[in-house]
Each structure stands twice: as structure tokens, then as C-alpha cells.
Design an enzyme around this catalytic site. Sequence first.
Site, PDB file in Angstrom:
ATOM      1  N   THR A   1       7.695 -22.092  48.167  1.00 47.60           N
ATOM      2  CA  THR A   1       6.705 -23.048  48.640  1.00 47.60           C
ATOM      3  C   THR A   1       6.524 -24.142  47.595  1.00 47.60           C
ATOM      4  OG1 THR A   1       5.509 -21.309  49.823  1.00 47.60           O
ATOM      5  CG2 THR A   1       4.341 -23.378  49.442  1.00 47.60           C
TER       6      THR A   1
ATOM      7  N   HIS B   1       7.248 -23.056  54.088  1.00 50.60           N
ATOM      8  CA  HIS B   1       8.081 -23.023  52.897  1.00 50.60           C
ATOM      9  C   HIS B   1       9.482 -23.509  53.218  1.00 50.60           C
ATOM     10  CE1 HIS B   1       8.324 -18.967  54.819  1.00 50.60           C
ATOM     11  NE2 HIS B   1       9.626 -19.189  54.665  1.00 50.60           N
TER      12      HIS B   1
END
Length: 310
Positions: free
Chosen positions: A121, A99
Amino acid sequence: MAEGSLLERKYFDGIYIPAGLLVIGTVIVKSEWALYAVVAALVLGAIKYLRMLPKKVLKPDVFQEFELKEKTVISHNVAIYRFKLPSPSDILGLPIGQHISIGAAIEQPDGSTKEIVRSYTPISGDHQPGYFDLLIKSYPTGNISKYMASLQVGQTIRVKGPKGAFVYTPNMVRHFGMVAGGTGITPMLQVIRAIVRGRAAGDRTQVDLIFANVTQQDILLKEDLDALVAQDKGIRVHYVLNSPPAGWTGGVGFVTQEMVEKLLPKPADDVKILLCGPPPMISGLKKATEALGFKKARPVSKLEDQVFAF
């Protein structure tokens, strides 16, 4: 045509045709310079090829600004934000399963400002150059989510990364069991899409996903998930709602140990459980998976863990 193939149209337009014209033109005008023209075409073509290669723009320790290119409203508090990368051929350089961090100076109730950093993300991937997409749900008490909701096209956000302990590699396990709650679907979708894209190259990973939400209207990216299920027999999605409509045939209530046992793969060395959602849900699922025979989840997950919480 295979992704990244040297027979792509962009290579013909940007390298092969100009190089061919250079050589042919030189032969017509002054044939004795043909060898020099070939060498020049090769050198210039190589330079152009290197410039056309995707460039990874993320830096793990430095915030960079990216401009909001497009905002697609999904509901009253959910939107997909598309941010432009510096060049159309650039990619984030984000490994599947990891992420990014978004930072912003947020005004506090006392009038002061505080640097807030949150993790998200992207729902796009490095196979989509030139931009990245974030699916964000705005909460009344959310610092970054409210800040994102206020963004207008042309404004920027500050991003750094990659971050995270999980990195997906093809066939790393035989079977994933996934449980997502709300916007926790984003890392799951990232992994599922990578698996489906990798089928042609031999990725055989199976996936069973339990996706929990409050109402049917809260189910994010349902069309995308249903399309993946229709496209790939190795992907199965099980929807669970707290407040289902009349005639609902999916799961009802919170995700229970019984649901996990019924819908997700049984414990095995080549099985991994992935979790992402609200902290109370994750805490309950860690206990449920341990009771079902999975290895006890750590407070902070590591890649090798059988039960991994994003």
C-alpha cells in the site's frame, strides 16, 4: 485555495495568460481578426486544459515499469522508495484503502528464477501527482522486500493494480477501530490521511488506532502519526510495544482482547474494525473481536464486513 481550483497558478501560466496574449496581440495587429483569435484561444486553451488533467496510470491486469526516483533510508532495514510516474501531472489512480502488486523474477536457491508477486500500500495518494511512495521493510527471507532493498536510483519495478476489497468513502462509518502491526500501518495511514483531508468537505469519521511494534525504534512513521493526532482531535493513536524502554507509558506486550475493549469503539452498526499485520496477530484479533460482540470475520474479508483484515 481549493485543490483542483481553476484559479491555480498553473492555469494562469499555461492557459489564461497565453490565451490573453494571443487575443490582445491579434487586436493590436489586425483588429478584424479578433473574433477568430478568441475562438482559437478557446480551442487551444481547452486542449491544454485537457492535457493538464491528471491521468490515472495504473492498469489492473498489466504490469508497468516505474523508475526509482529517490530512496530515503529510515533504518537498517526500512526505507521509503519514491517512484516516478510518466508525467508530473499523472496519478496512480489508486482508491483509498486499495493496494498495488509488485512483481519480480527472483533467483531461487537452486539457481532457477521464479516470478514473485507481493502486495503493498503506498503511503502517498492521488493528491500528490507525479510519483508514488512505498514504505518497505526488508526481511532476510523476504523475496520482494530484499529485491526492493537492492534497487538503485534509476532502476525500475513492475507494478499493476488497483487490488483489494476495501475502498474508503467519507463517512462510510461513524468510527473506525484500527489495529496495525509493523508495516501494516500503511493502509491505516492512507485511510487516516484521507479522513483528515476530507474534514473541510464534511468527513466526520472518528479513528482509534492501536499500533503494535517490538521496540520503540520499530515504530514506523511515528512523526507523521503524531502530527495527524496533533492536527485532528478525531484521530487517536495508541502505541503498544513488546519490549518497551524504561519509562514507557504506552501499552506493553501483544495486543490483547482487553486492549481492544478499552481502546477501540464498541460494536455498533456504524463501527468498523480494520486489521493489518502479521498473520498470527490477525488470527488472534479476529477471535478477540468476535468475543467482544463484533460480527465474525470471514477468512477473506469483504468491504461490508464489520471486521476487515487487509
